[in-house]
Design a protein around this motif. Structure first.
Motif, PDB file in Angstrom:
ATOM      1  N   PRO A   5     -22.163  61.865   1.098  1.00  0.00           N
ATOM      2  CA  PRO A   5     -21.357  60.712   1.532  1.00  0.00           C
ATOM      3  C   PRO A   5     -20.461  60.215   0.391  1.00  0.00           C
ATOM      4  O   PRO A   5     -20.705  60.480  -0.794  1.00  0.00           O
ATOM      5  CB  PRO A   5     -22.416  59.665   1.918  1.00  0.00           C
ATOM      6  N   GLU A   6     -19.437  59.467   0.772  1.00  0.00           N
ATOM      7  CA  GLU A   6     -18.479  58.944  -0.215  1.00  0.00           C
ATOM      8  C   GLU A   6     -19.136  58.051  -1.262  1.00  0.00           C
ATOM      9  O   GLU A   6     -18.850  58.192  -2.459  1.00  0.00           O
ATOM     10  CB  GLU A   6     -17.370  58.196   0.516  1.00  0.00           C
ATOM     11  N   PRO A   7     -20.049  57.114  -0.910  1.00  0.00           N
ATOM     12  CA  PRO A   7     -20.686  56.279  -1.955  1.00  0.00           C
ATOM     13  C   PRO A   7     -21.480  57.102  -2.966  1.00  0.00           C
ATOM     14  O   PRO A   7     -21.492  56.792  -4.156  1.00  0.00           O
ATOM     15  CB  PRO A   7     -21.589  55.340  -1.156  1.00  0.00           C
ATOM     16  N   VAL A   8     -22.147  58.161  -2.484  1.00  0.00           N
ATOM     17  CA  VAL A   8     -22.931  58.998  -3.403  1.00  0.00           C
ATOM     18  C   VAL A   8     -22.006  59.726  -4.375  1.00  0.00           C
ATOM     19  O   VAL A   8     -22.292  59.849  -5.575  1.00  0.00           O
ATOM     20  CB  VAL A   8     -23.808  59.985  -2.608  1.00  0.00           C
ATOM     21  N   ARG A   9     -20.894  60.224  -3.852  1.00  0.00           N
ATOM     22  CA  ARG A   9     -19.952  60.924  -4.737  1.00  0.00           C
ATOM     23  C   ARG A   9     -19.332  59.974  -5.757  1.00  0.00           C
ATOM     24  O   ARG A   9     -19.115  60.340  -6.911  1.00  0.00           O
ATOM     25  CB  ARG A   9     -18.857  61.598  -3.904  1.00  0.00           C
ATOM     26  N   ARG A  10     -19.044  58.728  -5.340  1.00  0.00           N
ATOM     27  CA  ARG A  10     -18.522  57.744  -6.300  1.00  0.00           C
ATOM     28  C   ARG A  10     -19.547  57.436  -7.387  1.00  0.00           C
ATOM     29  O   ARG A  10     -19.223  57.354  -8.570  1.00  0.00           O
ATOM     30  CB  ARG A  10     -18.135  56.457  -5.569  1.00  0.00           C
ATOM     31  N   LEU A  11     -20.818  57.262  -6.968  1.00  0.00           N
ATOM     32  CA  LEU A  11     -21.879  56.998  -7.935  1.00  0.00           C
ATOM     33  C   LEU A  11     -22.034  58.156  -8.908  1.00  0.00           C
ATOM     34  O   LEU A  11     -22.198  57.955 -10.122  1.00  0.00           O
ATOM     35  CB  LEU A  11     -23.196  56.738  -7.199  1.00  0.00           C
ATOM     36  N   ALA A  12     -21.975  59.378  -8.406  1.00  0.00           N
ATOM     37  CA  ALA A  12     -22.085  60.548  -9.270  1.00  0.00           C
ATOM     38  C   ALA A  12     -20.925  60.611 -10.266  1.00  0.00           C
ATOM     39  O   ALA A  12     -21.114  60.956 -11.438  1.00  0.00           O
ATOM     40  CB  ALA A  12     -22.140  61.821  -8.422  1.00  0.00           C
ATOM     41  N   ALA A  13     -19.734  60.267  -9.789  1.00  0.00           N
ATOM     42  CA  ALA A  13     -18.576  60.276 -10.694  1.00  0.00           C
ATOM     43  C   ALA A  13     -18.731  59.242 -11.802  1.00  0.00           C
ATOM     44  O   ALA A  13     -18.467  59.522 -12.979  1.00  0.00           O
ATOM     45  CB  ALA A  13     -17.305  60.025  -9.889  1.00  0.00           C
ATOM     46  N   TRP A  14     -19.175  58.027 -11.434  1.00  0.00           N
ATOM     47  CA  TRP A  14     -19.371  57.000 -12.453  1.00  0.00           C
ATOM     48  C   TRP A  14     -20.474  57.391 -13.431  1.00  0.00           C
ATOM     49  O   TRP A  14     -20.367  57.129 -14.641  1.00  0.00           O
ATOM     50  CB  TRP A  14     -19.704  55.659 -11.783  1.00  0.00           C
ATOM     51  N   CYS A  15     -21.539  58.010 -12.940  1.00  0.00           N
ATOM     52  CA  CYS A  15     -22.615  58.463 -13.835  1.00  0.00           C
ATOM     53  C   CYS A  15     -22.095  59.506 -14.817  1.00  0.00           C
ATOM     54  O   CYS A  15     -22.452  59.497 -16.006  1.00  0.00           O
ATOM     55  CB  CYS A  15     -23.769  59.037 -13.017  1.00  0.00           C
ATOM     56  N   ALA A  16     -21.255  60.407 -14.319  1.00  0.00           N
ATOM     57  CA  ALA A  16     -20.687  61.423 -15.209  1.00  0.00           C
ATOM     58  C   ALA A  16     -19.816  60.780 -16.280  1.00  0.00           C
ATOM     59  O   ALA A  16     -19.861  61.164 -17.462  1.00  0.00           O
ATOM     60  CB  ALA A  16     -19.882  62.436 -14.398  1.00  0.00           C
ATOM     61  N   LEU A  20     -20.583  60.869 -20.250  1.00  0.00           N
ATOM     62  CA  LEU A  20     -19.585  61.436 -21.154  1.00  0.00           C
ATOM     63  C   LEU A  20     -19.213  60.448 -22.255  1.00  0.00           C
ATOM     64  O   LEU A  20     -19.181  60.806 -23.444  1.00  0.00           O
ATOM     65  CB  LEU A  20     -18.340  61.839 -20.362  1.00  0.00           C
ATOM     66  N   VAL A  21     -18.951  59.186 -21.871  1.00  0.00           N
ATOM     67  CA  VAL A  21     -18.598  58.181 -22.871  1.00  0.00           C
ATOM     68  C   VAL A  21     -19.754  57.941 -23.830  1.00  0.00           C
ATOM     69  O   VAL A  21     -19.570  57.830 -25.051  1.00  0.00           O
ATOM     70  CB  VAL A  21     -18.175  56.870 -22.173  1.00  0.00           C
ATOM     71  N   SER A  22     -20.981  57.865 -23.298  1.00  0.00           N
ATOM     72  CA  SER A  22     -22.147  57.656 -24.163  1.00  0.00           C
ATOM     73  C   SER A  22     -22.315  58.808 -25.139  1.00  0.00           C
ATOM     74  O   SER A  22     -22.637  58.590 -26.315  1.00  0.00           O
ATOM     75  CB  SER A  22     -23.407  57.501 -23.302  1.00  0.00           C
ATOM     76  N   GLY A  23     -22.103  60.024 -24.668  1.00  0.00           N
ATOM     77  CA  GLY A  23     -22.211  61.172 -25.563  1.00  0.00           C
ATOM     78  C   GLY A  23     -21.173  61.150 -26.666  1.00  0.00           C
ATOM     79  O   GLY A  23     -21.480  61.424 -27.825  1.00  0.00           O
ATOM     80  N   VAL A  24     -19.940  60.805 -26.302  1.00  0.00           N
ATOM     81  CA  VAL A  24     -18.883  60.721 -27.314  1.00  0.00           C
ATOM     82  C   VAL A  24     -19.193  59.627 -28.331  1.00  0.00           C
ATOM     83  O   VAL A  24     -19.041  59.825 -29.552  1.00  0.00           O
ATOM     84  CB  VAL A  24     -17.524  60.482 -26.632  1.00  0.00           C
ATOM     85  N   VAL A  25     -19.646  58.453 -27.851  1.00  0.00           N
ATOM     86  CA  VAL A  25     -19.986  57.358 -28.761  1.00  0.00           C
ATOM     87  C   VAL A  25     -21.118  57.766 -29.690  1.00  0.00           C
ATOM     88  O   VAL A  25     -21.090  57.490 -30.896  1.00  0.00           O
ATOM     89  CB  VAL A  25     -20.358  56.098 -27.952  1.00  0.00           C
ATOM     90  N   TRP A  26     -22.126  58.444 -29.150  1.00  0.00           N
ATOM     91  CA  TRP A  26     -23.253  58.879 -29.983  1.00  0.00           C
ATOM     92  C   TRP A  26     -22.801  59.856 -31.063  1.00  0.00           C
ATOM     93  O   TRP A  26     -23.211  59.761 -32.216  1.00  0.00           O
ATOM     94  CB  TRP A  26     -24.323  59.530 -29.098  1.00  0.00           C
ATOM     95  N   ILE A  27     -21.947  60.793 -30.690  1.00  0.00           N
ATOM     96  CA  ILE A  27     -21.450  61.759 -31.674  1.00  0.00           C
ATOM     97  C   ILE A  27     -20.622  61.056 -32.754  1.00  0.00           C
ATOM     98  O   ILE A  27     -20.758  61.349 -33.950  1.00  0.00           O
ATOM     99  CB  ILE A  27     -20.608  62.851 -30.965  1.00  0.00           C
ATOM    100  N   VAL A  28     -19.780  60.090 -32.343  1.00  0.00           N
ATOM    101  CA  VAL A  28     -18.965  59.351 -33.306  1.00  0.00           C
ATOM    102  C   VAL A  28     -19.856  58.568 -34.274  1.00  0.00           C
ATOM    103  O   VAL A  28     -19.631  58.553 -35.493  1.00  0.00           O
ATOM    104  CB  VAL A  28     -17.982  58.421 -32.579  1.00  0.00           C
ATOM    105  N   VAL A  29     -20.899  57.911 -33.742  1.00  0.00           N
ATOM    106  CA  VAL A  29     -21.809  57.153 -34.605  1.00  0.00           C
ATOM    107  C   VAL A  29     -22.527  58.077 -35.577  1.00  0.00           C
ATOM    108  O   VAL A  29     -22.684  57.759 -36.769  1.00  0.00           O
ATOM    109  CB  VAL A  29     -22.818  56.369 -33.743  1.00  0.00           C
ATOM    110  N   ARG A  30     -22.976  59.230 -35.104  1.00  0.00           N
ATOM    111  CA  ARG A  30     -23.651  60.184 -36.002  1.00  0.00           C
ATOM    112  C   ARG A  30     -22.698  60.682 -37.081  1.00  0.00           C
ATOM    113  O   ARG A  30     -23.087  60.826 -38.243  1.00  0.00           O
ATOM    114  CB  ARG A  30     -24.178  61.378 -35.202  1.00  0.00           C
ATOM    115  N   LEU A  31     -21.465  60.985 -36.712  1.00  0.00           N
ATOM    116  CA  LEU A  31     -20.492  61.439 -37.706  1.00  0.00           C
ATOM    117  C   LEU A  31     -20.185  60.341 -38.722  1.00  0.00           C
ATOM    118  O   LEU A  31     -20.078  60.614 -39.929  1.00  0.00           O
ATOM    119  CB  LEU A  31     -19.206  61.885 -37.005  1.00  0.00           C
ATOM    120  N   CYS A  32     -20.047  59.103 -38.242  1.00  0.00           N
ATOM    121  CA  CYS A  32     -19.800  57.993 -39.166  1.00  0.00           C
ATOM    122  C   CYS A  32     -20.971  57.797 -40.118  1.00  0.00           C
ATOM    123  O   CYS A  32     -20.782  57.486 -41.299  1.00  0.00           O
ATOM    124  CB  CYS A  32     -19.536  56.704 -38.379  1.00  0.00           C
TER     125      CYS A  32
END
Length: 345
Positions: A5-16, A20-32
């Motif tokens: 259904p459309e709500p499930v696909r929207r939720l999946a997109a937001w989770c992705a 992705l943002v959390s992973g990038v932030v974590w990598i940036v913090v580790r590099l810093c």
């Protein structure tokens, strides 16, 4: 057609997106963290540049060469920071022992009021000096044995000062380089975000410094009039703590109240508490709206979360840098929101 259904696909997109943002932030913090000896001077230099840029602009408007103006500004930094550090350290050294003794007596009096439940406070007060001396001895031995650590901090401070010089002198060149490296058609947006972020940090640094001076002056004056010992040292503590929003004011105010309770009694402690609360009310309802009215306004919950994240990532330095960086992030978010809202009403 997707079987979901459309709500499930929207939720999946937001989770992705969140992952992705959390992973990038974590990598940036580790590099810093891995390159903290380089990243920390750069961030401190940006804060110093944001605080001193008005002086640099006035010198440039007075037809002073940009390199000479940047050099004069760095000399002013050395004089102001060195003088302020000397005054703060001298005030804390002169009244530090007196403040510690007052806190010890305050802990004893509180434990007396609490009875057996306060026995731990009594033990802490009784062994406070011993623990402090042991800690001091350990710190001194570590400093003596770890000369490289001291040299590292000195090198970071010198690097930050040199970066302030280059950031002030070559700000226009850096902006042109940023535009040239931006993908096609996004140069204006990238420049607008950079200017909005830097303006937020600039306003935060200037406003916080002015508020710290006003808070320290008012509380020091109140403590002096109430004849609380160590007033100048407590005022210096208030000034330094003002750069850590909420937590710094709470800790420095609590120390002032405890010192007054130990040396001047319960009534004077209440007066000191009233002075601290009055100054905080003045800051929250007058100084913050008036002085920082043009900066990004952040919710207290966001500030506390930023402080917690900064402390867990880089300790005290992280707490000092967390709020300015969060202000820059809020500035970028507001710029993107304003642009998106204007283009797509």
């Amino acid at each position: 057609m997707s079987p979901l259904p459309e709500p499930v696909r929207r939720l999946a997109a937001w989770c992705a997106v969140v992952l992705l943002v959390s992973g990038v932030v974590w990598i940036v913090v580790r590099l810093c963290d891995a390159f903290r000896t380089t990243v920390t001077p750069v961030l401190l230099a940006l804060l110093g540049t944001a605080l001193l840029r008005p002086l640099f602009r006035r010198l440039v408007r007075a037809n002073v060469n940009r390199s000479l103006a940047a050099g004069i500004t760095c000399v002013v930094v050395l004089l102001v920071v060195g003088g302020t550090g000397y005054v703060v350290v001298l005030a804390l050294m002169e009244s530090g022992k007196q403040i510690v003794s007052s806190l010890e007596r305050a802990a004893k009096s509180i434990s007396g009021l609490l009875g057996t439940a306060g026995s731990s406070l009594t033990d802490l007060a009784a062994h406070g000096r011993q623990l402090l001396s042991k800690f001091g001895g350990t710190a001194v031995s570590n400093v003596i044995s770890g000369v490289s650590v001291v040299a590292e901090y000195i090198a970071m401070a010198l690097l930050a000062l040199l970066l302030v010089f280059f950031f002030l002198r070559d700000a226009d060149r850096a902006m042109r380089s940023l535009r040239s490296f931006s993908p096609g058609g996004t140069a204006d947006v990238v420049e607008a975000m950079a200017r909005r972020a830097f303006a937020a940090v600039e306003g935060f640094m200037r406003g916080t410094t002015l508020i710290a001076l006003i808070d320290a002056f008012c509380i020091t004056l109140g403590l002096f009039l109430l004849r609380v010992p160590g007033a100048y040292g407590l005022g210096a503590l208030v000034f330094v703590g003002a750069y850590i929003p909420y937590l710094g004011a709470f800790i420095s105010g609590a120390v002032a109240v405890l010192v007054a309770l130990a040396d001047r009694g319960f009534v004077v402690a209440l007066w000191v508490l009233g002075v601290v609360v009055a100054v905080q009310v003045l800051e929250g309802h007058v100084l913050q709206p008036v002085i920082q009215s043009r900066t990004v306004q952040m919710h207290p919950a966001a500030v506390l979360l930023a402080l917690t994240a900064g402390a867990s990532a880089a300790g005290i330095v992280g707490m000092l840098l967390a709020v300015p960086l969060t202000a820059a992030a809020f500035g970028i978010a507001h710029e993107l929101r304003d642009r998106y809202a204007s283009e797509h009403p």
